[in-house]
Design an enzyme around this catalytic site. Sequence first.
Site, PDB file in Angstrom:
ATOM      1  N   ARG A 182       0.844  -1.201   0.000  1.00  0.00           N
ATOM      2  CA  ARG A 182       0.000   0.000   0.000  1.00  0.00           C
ATOM      3  C   ARG A 182       0.877   1.248   0.000  1.00  0.00           C
ATOM      4  NH1 ARG A 182      -3.882  -0.591   4.978  1.00  0.00           N
ATOM      5  NH2 ARG A 182      -4.816   1.331   4.154  1.00  0.00           N
ATOM      6  N   CYS A 242      -1.065   6.003   9.102  1.00  0.00           N
ATOM      7  CA  CYS A 242      -1.494   4.674   8.649  1.00  0.00           C
ATOM      8  C   CYS A 242      -2.669   4.861   7.703  1.00  0.00           C
ATOM      9  CB  CYS A 242      -1.846   3.774   9.828  1.00  0.00           C
ATOM     10  SG  CYS A 242      -3.227   4.384  10.835  1.00  0.00           S
TER      11      CYS A 242
END
Length: 285
Positions: A182, A242
């Site tokens: 990611r 995050c």
Amino acid sequence: MAVDAETKALVSTEWLEAHLGQPDLRIVDATYYLPMQQKSARAEYDQRHIPGAVFFDVDEISDKTTDLPHMLPAADKFGARMKKLGIGDGSRIVVYDGNGGIAAPRVWWTLRIFGHRDVAVLDGGLMKWMAEDRPLEDLPPSPRERHFTPRFDNTMVRSKAQLLANIDARREQVLDARAAGRFNATEPELWPGRRAGHIPGSLNLPYTQLLRPDGTFLPVDQLRAKFAAAGIDPKQPVVTSCGSGITAAVLALGLDLIGHRDVAVYDGSWAEWGLPGDTPVEPKS
């Protein structure tokens, strides 16, 4: 309890079982599932939880005036919710979760940001507790309301504007807890409608690298090695990020365990930064 924010942010399953029922101890179930996991943390709590634990609803105890997920609530809302959960100014708190330890550090950080320092995370969480066949119950708690005085510490949180300014200033190191795929835009972003990639200049340390298979944190020397390998200078401030501000707190807790105190969490994280707009993203598409 011997939990001091400057020295001890974890307690063991052995310790917690030995202290169950102490009048000033409050146990908090912070289990949280991502929307795409399609599971109910509240339903699991109702089925079984550590005796005496109250349920901290990460999505409900948040700012409902924004479309961003589980952003920090206003101080008065947080104080009111803690009062109803029986968490007060003199409470000693242990937080756990049942989903791999992803959310207990977020609640640990949230309590600290609102001024409550006598709080620790159960090392290994509910997974380790259950694997050791320790006691559980399905009884709904009936906590006595206690006064909670929220004292917001804005040094522990960062906004999008602050992260934008930091791209040029580079005063703070930005550390991303998402999986490498990611971060590097080689795998799809989990949050719908977000671009792939990362904040320019940020570093990557997937939060899972701080944990053993049983969900407990690595020893301090191994944690230091993980942060060093990610490129973190222990003498410089760190902002953790995050997907939506949850696992960023796992990194914040890990940094606390190695003695790094100059740490903040980017509350909006990629759920905010990755939206279409004018925030720069690497790698450039």
